[in-house]
Design an enzyme around this catalytic site. Structure first.
Site, PDB file in Angstrom:
ATOM      1  N   GLN A  16      38.945 -66.242   1.176  1.00 58.04           N
ATOM      2  CA  GLN A  16      39.920 -65.215   0.536  1.00 58.04           C
ATOM      3  C   GLN A  16      41.564 -65.907   0.656  1.00 58.04           C
ATOM      4  OE1 GLN A  16      41.540 -60.813   1.583  1.00 58.04           O
ATOM      5  NE2 GLN A  16      39.725 -61.677   2.499  1.00 58.04           N
ATOM      6  N   SER A  17      41.800 -66.719   1.895  1.00 63.43           N
ATOM      7  CA  SER A  17      43.376 -66.860   2.378  1.00 63.43           C
ATOM      8  C   SER A  17      43.943 -67.660   1.140  1.00 63.43           C
ATOM      9  CB  SER A  17      43.575 -67.335   3.634  1.00 63.43           C
ATOM     10  OG  SER A  17      42.648 -68.713   3.718  1.00 63.43           O
ATOM     11  N   LEU A  71      33.544 -80.664  -8.778  1.00 58.71           N
ATOM     12  CA  LEU A  71      33.858 -82.029  -8.479  1.00 58.71           C
ATOM     13  C   LEU A  71      33.290 -82.462  -7.136  1.00 58.71           C
ATOM     14  CD1 LEU A  71      35.645 -84.747  -9.340  1.00 58.71           C
ATOM     15  CD2 LEU A  71      37.509 -83.593  -8.229  1.00 58.71           C
ATOM     16  N   ASN A  95      42.459 -74.735   2.226  1.00 62.68           N
ATOM     17  CA  ASN A  95      42.027 -73.933   3.441  1.00 62.68           C
ATOM     18  C   ASN A  95      40.848 -74.514   3.849  1.00 62.68           C
ATOM     19  OD1 ASN A  95      40.949 -72.417   1.115  1.00 62.68           O
ATOM     20  ND2 ASN A  95      40.790 -70.708   3.070  1.00 62.68           N
ATOM     21  N   PHE A  96      40.481 -75.623   4.012  1.00 52.07           N
ATOM     22  CA  PHE A  96      39.252 -76.105   4.625  1.00 52.07           C
ATOM     23  C   PHE A  96      39.565 -76.059   6.282  1.00 52.07           C
ATOM     24  CE2 PHE A  96      39.208 -78.963   0.978  1.00 52.07           C
ATOM     25  CZ  PHE A  96      38.072 -78.403   0.351  1.00 52.07           C
ATOM     26  N   ARG A 103      38.535 -86.296   6.659  1.00 50.87           N
ATOM     27  CA  ARG A 103      37.180 -86.885   6.520  1.00 50.87           C
ATOM     28  C   ARG A 103      36.971 -87.091   5.133  1.00 50.87           C
ATOM     29  NH1 ARG A 103      36.298 -82.782  10.505  1.00 50.87           N
ATOM     30  NH2 ARG A 103      35.600 -81.279   9.016  1.00 50.87           N
ATOM     31  N   VAL A 136      38.680 -70.017  11.719  1.00 55.67           N
ATOM     32  CA  VAL A 136      39.298 -68.728  11.951  1.00 55.67           C
ATOM     33  C   VAL A 136      38.810 -67.815  10.465  1.00 55.67           C
ATOM     34  CG1 VAL A 136      41.262 -67.325  11.848  1.00 55.67           C
ATOM     35  CG2 VAL A 136      40.732 -69.359  13.420  1.00 55.67           C
ATOM     36  N   TYR A 137      38.208 -66.702  10.802  1.00 51.00           N
ATOM     37  CA  TYR A 137      38.056 -65.753   9.629  1.00 51.00           C
ATOM     38  C   TYR A 137      39.117 -64.474   9.946  1.00 51.00           C
ATOM     39  CZ  TYR A 137      33.922 -68.065   7.972  1.00 51.00           C
ATOM     40  OH  TYR A 137      33.322 -69.051   7.459  1.00 51.00           O
ATOM     41  N   GLU A 138      39.139 -63.535   9.083  1.00 49.52           N
ATOM     42  CA  GLU A 138      40.166 -62.538   9.047  1.00 49.52           C
ATOM     43  C   GLU A 138      40.360 -61.909  10.484  1.00 49.52           C
ATOM     44  OE1 GLU A 138      42.066 -61.017   6.602  1.00 49.52           O
ATOM     45  OE2 GLU A 138      42.703 -59.656   8.187  1.00 49.52           O
ATOM     46  N   ASP A 167      43.924 -62.844   5.903  1.00 48.67           N
ATOM     47  CA  ASP A 167      43.633 -63.568   4.899  1.00 48.67           C
ATOM     48  C   ASP A 167      44.739 -63.545   3.839  1.00 48.67           C
ATOM     49  OD1 ASP A 167      41.353 -65.025   5.811  1.00 48.67           O
ATOM     50  OD2 ASP A 167      40.263 -63.350   5.247  1.00 48.67           O
ATOM     51  N   GLY A 246      58.720 -46.748  13.355  1.00 46.60           N
ATOM     52  CA  GLY A 246      60.241 -47.025  13.297  1.00 46.60           C
ATOM     53  C   GLY A 246      61.255 -45.934  14.294  1.00 46.60           C
ATOM     54  N   GLY A 247      60.328 -45.001  15.004  1.00 48.93           N
ATOM     55  CA  GLY A 247      61.157 -44.492  16.020  1.00 48.93           C
ATOM     56  C   GLY A 247      61.185 -42.819  15.511  1.00 48.93           C
ATOM     57  N   GLN A 248      60.637 -42.451  14.027  1.00 44.31           N
ATOM     58  CA  GLN A 248      60.601 -41.233  13.859  1.00 44.31           C
ATOM     59  C   GLN A 248      59.335 -40.615  13.904  1.00 44.31           C
ATOM     60  OE1 GLN A 248      63.244 -39.404  12.689  1.00 44.31           O
ATOM     61  NE2 GLN A 248      64.654 -41.238  12.374  1.00 44.31           N
TER      62      GLN A 248
HETATM   63  N1  COA Z   1      33.183 -81.844  -2.772  1.00 46.85           N
HETATM   64  C1  COA Z   1      32.482 -82.233  -1.526  1.00 46.85           C
HETATM   65  N2  COA Z   1      32.580 -81.663  -0.386  1.00 46.85           N
HETATM   66  C2  COA Z   1      33.290 -80.573  -0.262  1.00 46.85           C
HETATM   67  C3  COA Z   1      34.063 -79.961  -1.503  1.00 46.85           C
HETATM   68  C4  COA Z   1      33.956 -80.519  -2.716  1.00 46.85           C
HETATM   69  N3  COA Z   1      34.286 -79.926  -3.610  1.00 46.85           N
HETATM   70  N4  COA Z   1      34.617 -78.714  -1.075  1.00 46.85           N
HETATM   71  C5  COA Z   1      34.286 -78.613   0.321  1.00 46.85           C
HETATM   72  N5  COA Z   1      33.588 -79.650   0.646  1.00 46.85           N
HETATM   73  C6  COA Z   1      32.967 -79.780   2.102  1.00 46.85           C
HETATM   74  C7  COA Z   1      34.365 -80.095   3.183  1.00 46.85           C
HETATM   75  O1  COA Z   1      34.701 -81.359   2.979  1.00 46.85           O
HETATM   76  C8  COA Z   1      33.463 -79.658   4.524  1.00 46.85           C
HETATM   77  O2  COA Z   1      32.862 -80.841   4.729  1.00 46.85           O
HETATM   78  P1  COA Z   1      32.847 -81.633   6.314  1.00 46.85           P
HETATM   79  O3  COA Z   1      32.667 -80.415   7.280  1.00 46.85           O
HETATM   80  O4  COA Z   1      31.887 -82.568   6.217  1.00 46.85           O
HETATM   81  O5  COA Z   1      34.304 -82.261   6.333  1.00 46.85           O
HETATM   82  C9  COA Z   1      32.533 -78.776   4.233  1.00 46.85           C
HETATM   83  O6  COA Z   1      32.446 -78.531   2.717  1.00 46.85           O
HETATM   84  C10 COA Z   1      32.852 -77.357   4.450  1.00 46.85           C
HETATM   85  O7  COA Z   1      34.175 -76.922   4.458  1.00 46.85           O
HETATM   86  P2  COA Z   1      34.666 -76.157   5.608  1.00 46.85           P
HETATM   87  O8  COA Z   1      36.162 -75.684   5.234  1.00 46.85           O
HETATM   88  O9  COA Z   1      34.666 -76.535   6.977  1.00 46.85           O
HETATM   89  O10 COA Z   1      33.964 -74.721   5.271  1.00 46.85           O
HETATM   90  P3  COA Z   1      33.214 -73.705   6.349  1.00 46.85           P
HETATM   91  O11 COA Z   1      32.180 -72.898   5.455  1.00 46.85           O
HETATM   92  O12 COA Z   1      32.377 -74.417   7.450  1.00 46.85           O
HETATM   93  O13 COA Z   1      34.310 -72.825   6.937  1.00 46.85           O
HETATM   94  C11 COA Z   1      36.429 -71.661   7.211  1.00 46.85           C
HETATM   95  C12 COA Z   1      34.863 -71.833   6.399  1.00 46.85           C
HETATM   96  C13 COA Z   1      37.128 -70.579   6.265  1.00 46.85           C
HETATM   97  C14 COA Z   1      35.992 -71.023   8.554  1.00 46.85           C
HETATM   98  C15 COA Z   1      37.080 -72.706   7.405  1.00 46.85           C
HETATM   99  O14 COA Z   1      37.456 -73.286   6.152  1.00 46.85           O
HETATM  100  C16 COA Z   1      38.457 -72.301   7.886  1.00 46.85           C
HETATM  101  O15 COA Z   1      38.602 -72.404   9.143  1.00 46.85           O
HETATM  102  N6  COA Z   1      39.589 -72.903   7.138  1.00 46.85           N
HETATM  103  C17 COA Z   1      40.958 -72.512   7.681  1.00 46.85           C
HETATM  104  C18 COA Z   1      41.090 -71.143   7.850  1.00 46.85           C
HETATM  105  C19 COA Z   1      41.020 -70.139   6.675  1.00 46.85           C
HETATM  106  O16 COA Z   1      41.366 -70.202   5.680  1.00 46.85           O
HETATM  107  N7  COA Z   1      40.249 -69.182   7.183  1.00 46.85           N
HETATM  108  C20 COA Z   1      40.171 -67.771   6.258  1.00 46.85           C
HETATM  109  C21 COA Z   1      39.089 -67.887   5.370  1.00 46.85           C
HETATM  110  S1  COA Z   1      39.324 -66.624   4.215  1.00 46.85           S
END
Ligand code: COA
Length: 424
Positions: A16-17, A71, A95-96, A103, A136-138, A167, A246-248
């Site tokens: 979402q974010s 991709l 926002n990975f 990596r 981190v999530y919402e 988010d 706001g104080g009101q």
């Molecule tokens: N091709 C190949 N690999 C891909 C890809 C693509 N097109 N898109 C994503 N991936 C891979 C990533 O490289 C990662 O691999 P790695 O762990 O081996 O390095 C993997 O997919 C998972 O990505 P990740 O971001 O870790 O997803 P997650 O589901 O494990 O975590 C979150 C989700 C939201 C918790 C995490 O992304 C996060 O903390 N983001 C930052 C804060 C944020 O935005 N949070 C709110 C989300 S609404």
């Protein structure tokens, strides 16, 4: 002409974010190219699905006006295509989880080498420091940003809010950072890193509560209901129920029909400037100048009595009648609108804040349109892309690959099975 026409966004966001940020940029006219894992895509496509085999509303409502390319960024050919995308685009938004981009081999140093003009914008849960590696999530952000500790009633637990301030709120912050960096690039010719941490975004939105934390050092927070009720303050900004910040003095009060309708309520503010109007409207004209009622400080220990009296009046009216009666008298009130009422609101549809879209898999659905209106850059909301819908189009028209190149790339599977078939 749209405001951001000509700006190309390499959209590596998911959930979402990040998607809220790139959706805004798309609405302002940027070409947003969403990169998704072949055959999988953004996880939200399959989350909270209401129509079998159709992209979920979670996905469709956050990814309007974008193009989707499948991709695999961990495959060698995928990296070749990604490198070309980095060369062609102005902004990479991601926002990975922390470290994922490094990596993949596309950290800040690598990006700068490929395209020094590129802006790299990230949402992370926390800024640099002890929690920087956490996912981190919402709701985690709402808790860590100070919102949860200051939301809810004094005698209840901390509460999260339904508004996605962690988010979507951080997505908004990031969008501002991106357009600011684009503006600075006009002068410097260089890209830069833009970081919006969810904890920081929530704290920014909870700023008034940090204000109150410091005011506590100089005495009790007199506008909080607990002051009038004689309840002592502790060390930290307390939860203040539905008090206004706001104080009101303000409260949520029952309206006609509250016994059966969970949203038959109004927000009512007894603003000092219109105190006499409030007294007249609720049938208590004697309170206007009465001792102990005439000034705001006088009333602080009588807020429960006063709001009980106001509620006796609001319970005789619908929330819309309260609005109709109070608005001409400059008494600030607001109906508690349900999502059903908002979805059906003709006014919001007329302004494009609520829009209807057609989707090939799920049919018609409604969505929230762009909440920011630019007079010279109108927004036309288009449905979200299907997974990989524009892979070929992007390979050819954005990256300039020939038929042979497209066939070679598709052969590797780096851009998805479907595309491979199409290229053959
Ligand atoms: N091709 C190949 N690999 C891909 C890809 C693509 N097109 N898109 C994503 N991936 C891979 C990533 O490289 C990662 O691999 P790695 O762990 O081996 O390095 C993997 O997919 C998972 O990505 P990740 O971001 O870790 O997803 P997650 O589901 O494990 O975590 C979150 C989700 C939201 C918790 C995490 O992304 C996060 O903390 N983001 C930052 C804060 C944020 O935005 N949070 C709110 C989300 S609404």
């Amino acid at each position: 002409m749209k405001a951001l026409e000509g700006v190309k966004i390499l959209d590596f966001t998911h959930v979402q974010s990040g998607p809220t940020c790139t959706q805004l940029l798309a609405w302002f006219g940027a070409d947003v190219i969403k990169v998704e894992r072949p055959g999988v895509g953004d996880a939200t496509r399959k989350q909270l699905q209401d129509v079998p085999d159709a992209d979920s509303l979670y996905f469709t409502m956050l990814n309007h006006n974008k193009r989707s390319i499948e991709l695999n960024s961990k495959d060698e050919t995928g990296k070749e295509v990604l490198t070309r995308l980095v060369q062609e685009c102005d902004v990479l938004v991601e926002n990975f989880a922390p470290g994922a981009l490094d990596r993949m081999g596309f950290g800040w140093d690598a990006i700068q080498k490929i395209n020094p003009r590129m802006i790299m914008a990230s949402v992370k849960g926390f800024g640099p420091g002890k929690y920087e590696d956490c996912k981190v999530y919402e709701n985690v952000a709402q808790c860590a940003g100070g919102s949860a500790s200051t939301t809810g009633f004094l005698d209840g637990p901390p509460l999260v809010t339904g508004a996605q301030i962690g988010d979507s709120g951080t997505g908004l912050h990031l969008a501002l950072g991106i357009v600011t960096a684009l503006f600075q690039r006009e002068t410097t010719g260089k890209g830069q890193k833009v970081l919006a941490a969810m904890q920081d975004g929530v704290l920014n939105l909870a700023r008034v509560k940090l204000r109150d934390q410091q005011r506590l050092d100089h005495g009790p927070l007199k506008e909080y209901s607990q002051f009038g009720e004689g309840i002592p303050f502790g060390e930290a900004t307390p939860r203040a129920g539905n008090d206004s910040g706001g104080g009101q003095p303000g409260r949520i009060l029952k309206c006609k029909g509250w016994e059966t309708d969970p949203n038959a309520y109004t927000y009512f503010i007894t603003q000092a400037a219109v105190w006499k109007n409030v007294c007249d409207v609720i049938g208590r004209p004697e309170w206007k100048d009465a001792e102990g009622y005439a000034t705001p400080p006088d009333r602080l220990d009588k807020l429960n009595e006063i709001f009980d009296a106001v509620e006796q009046w609001t319970m005789t009216k619908t929330k819309f009648e309260v609005m109709d009666i109070c608005n001409p008298l400059n008494i600030p009130v607001g109906p508690i609108l349900s999502m059903k009422e908002i979805a059906e609101d003709d006014g919001l549809r007329a302004t494009g804040t609520i829009v209807e879209c057609d989707h090939p898999e799920r049919g018609r659905y409604i969505s929230v349109g762009c909440p920011i209106k630019l007079s010279d850059s109108p927004v036309e909301v288009e449905r979200s892309p299907l997974l990989g819908e524009h892979t070929e189009e992007i390979l050819r028209s954005v990256l300039g690959y020939s038929d042979e190149d497209v066939a070679r790339i598709a052969e590797t599977g780096a851009v998805g099975e479907v595309r491979k078939e199409a290229a053959e």
